[in-house]
Design an enzyme around this catalytic site. Sequence first.
Site, short mmCIF file in Angstrom:
data_model
loop_
_atom_site.label_atom_id
_atom_site.label_comp_id
_atom_site.label_asym_id
_atom_site.label_seq_id
_atom_site.Cartn_x
_atom_site.Cartn_y
_atom_site.Cartn_z
N ASP A 183 0.87 -1.16 0.00
CA ASP A 183 0.00 0.00 0.00
C ASP A 183 0.92 1.23 0.00
O ASP A 183 2.12 1.13 0.26
CB ASP A 183 -0.94 -0.03 1.22
C1 GLC Z 1 -4.43 4.16 -0.23
C2 GLC Z 1 -5.30 2.95 -0.05
C3 GLC Z 1 -5.24 1.97 -1.19
C4 GLC Z 1 -5.00 2.74 -2.48
C5 GLC Z 1 -3.61 3.34 -2.39
C6 GLC Z 1 -3.31 4.23 -3.60
O1 GLC Z 1 -3.88 4.57 0.97
O2 GLC Z 1 -5.18 2.22 1.17
O3 GLC Z 1 -6.47 1.25 -1.22
O4 GLC Z 1 -5.10 1.87 -3.61
O5 GLC Z 1 -3.41 4.10 -1.21
O6 GLC Z 1 -4.13 5.36 -3.58
#
Ligand code: GLC
Length: 742
Positions: A232
Amino acid sequence: MATNNTDDTTDRIEALIDRLTLEEKIDLVHGDDDPDELATGYLPGIERLDVPSLSMVDGPLGVRPGTATAFPASIALAAAWDDDLAHEQGEALGRETLGADQDALLAPGFNIVRVPQGGRTFEYYSEDPYLASRLAVGTVEGVQDAGAIATAKHFVANNQEQDRHEVSAEVSERALREVYLPAFEAAVTEGDVGSVMAAYNRINGTYATEHEWLLSDVLKDEWGFDGYVVSDWWATSDGVAAANAGLDIDMPGIPVSQWHAEESLLHDVIERLPDTLPKQSIAKLASTPWLPENVNPNLFDRSPFEVELPEAVRRGQVAESDLDEKIRRVLGQMERFGLFDDEQPSGAFGAGEHRDVATRVAERGAVLLRNEGNVLPLSPETDSIAVIGPNADSAKVGGGGSSRVTPDSTVSPLEGIRERVGGDTRVAFARGTEPIDDTEGVAGVNFDLSEFAPGGSSSGDGAPGVGDAVVAARQADVAVVFVQDDAAEGTDRSLWLPGEQDRLVAAVADVADRTVVVCNTAGAIRMPWADDVDAVVEMWYPGQEDGHATAAVLFGDSDPSGRLPVTFGRRLDDYPASTEDRYPGVGLEAEYDEGVFVGYRHFDAEGIEPQFAFGHGLSYTDFAYSDVAVDHDGEPDATVEVTVENVGERPGRDVVQVYLGPADAPLERPPKALAAFETVALDAGEAVTVTLDLDSRAFAYYDVEAGEWTAADGEYTVLVGRSSRDIVAERTVIVEESTIVE
Ligand code: GLC
């Protein structure tokens, strides 16, 4: 240790790996700036060797850059209980991913709804692992059949937003195996998902990005996952530990200042401070509006993979062969999806292409919770309708955070109703209370801050009051009150409706001839007025076609065939994780000691009456079940046949649900668990016999000591119902001997 499940990669990739320099290899495992500033995550590729770039984009409700179709929230799709529909929406999402010139969609997300307050409940499917699994597979296959790489997220146990970057899910292996892992297992072993996103949180004290048992032993070794694990955003803290545990790509790979340089000089200033200073505390002290309470500790650092891996490989802390394995996985998916040979389908982009899919999913996700005196459906001839609600003149497109989508058009409930009855002569509108703000969600830093426009929603025509709504309700044949919450990533929500909405509903119900409440909520809410109104429809976050779908359901053009994918409890402490140590946790540890008793499994085991049960949903017609027969042979599997007849006066859909009550076992098991379901559409008077298969996993529990799924011998109960609490038939299945199952 990394795991090699990718021995069938092509010679081309092996030849590439042989020619890559160490620096080039490192560049392939962490993100960088997208020169087009469209991708959410971007690997630039290696021009010298014709390795193409890889673009990843959010999200579960639609494609993030530019304007795109804003599909209904994932929980609305889940409420349709239809994996074919999930496939259809997934395919549309995949086409729009490619249409936006992106390669991978950072979706679907399907963490189990363990706590109803979860801020991302709208982005997830269910409290039940079987229902979540079917929808995850349907969506993944749809996205990938369209030619885009799907991303199963967030691996694993990302079940709350509070302290999401640090909280540790203290969870037993049995609960992981039986509740939190199954949908990911299905996405891998059935859906052949191309990527999995490692979550922010810790599991039993270890960060998901550094969790070798989960990333290598279970995901790659046991399940045979041959795609890539992506972190993430800013979730990686220890690059060496993460690399050795099985993380393949560190995203976004660039510090927040580079991510949003144009957004805030503050980042540059903070980033230039000596590393010895507590940068995020300073950013917080600088009262940067977008920094949430639980700020991600890694926002200001460069990619741990970029910074740490070159030296770690040189020193042998990370084997170069493991680095090669990461690259094999990334390039393997790029080759699988045609990136090398420019063979990707062109995709489609724009709401016009998929508006009908968005409308149908929103209609199918509608759950008719209550319909006293059959006040619904409304007849188009209804003399006068008062549309009431602080936001009834705007579509509830979605929730806050990375899943936000910008549609090129929206239809509000008010517009949809006026259009449906033909002109607005008979439709009055009263806001009733101040508009409910749409939370931007966490962390602008994770998202395009340009969305963070100052100033909330206008209060429109002066300060609205409940009195206006009462007058409108009194003068109309029927009052339709729209209530909503405003869930967002990065922060958990209250189950109480925000603002004065409860008071508004009560005041309207006091005077209206007929009161219908339409809920646009992320999940379960408290409904103190539920017994005082005539009808309640849960429409969740219906996306851009909100008004069209809602009007179709209210006027009966579409039978409300949704069924609850989550339990609606009467009180907060009815839910299993209702003690502080369980949620949000104490000392950044959330005790999952409810074990496998999540959602309705807890309500059943404790004999708690929910307000509305898992699987509940009414129809405008009636269905009769008959000829329930179960075929089994002493093995832990069975086939259930049910004849369903539409005995009403109008067409409708029903969801036949089959639960399985376990035989005695050496550990405590929930009284019943969903084991199969089938959605049927029937005209008035039509009947159909459906066949539902209960596979061996439905009979089994996970024996942690033995490391096996075990179906105990004994008597199982097959329960056929229209919800988890509306059981219409029971049958017995005998498993003759205890069996180890896959
Ligand atoms: C965010 C989310 C994830 C997302 C990523 C990119 O914090 O947890 O679901 O795809 O970052 O935006």
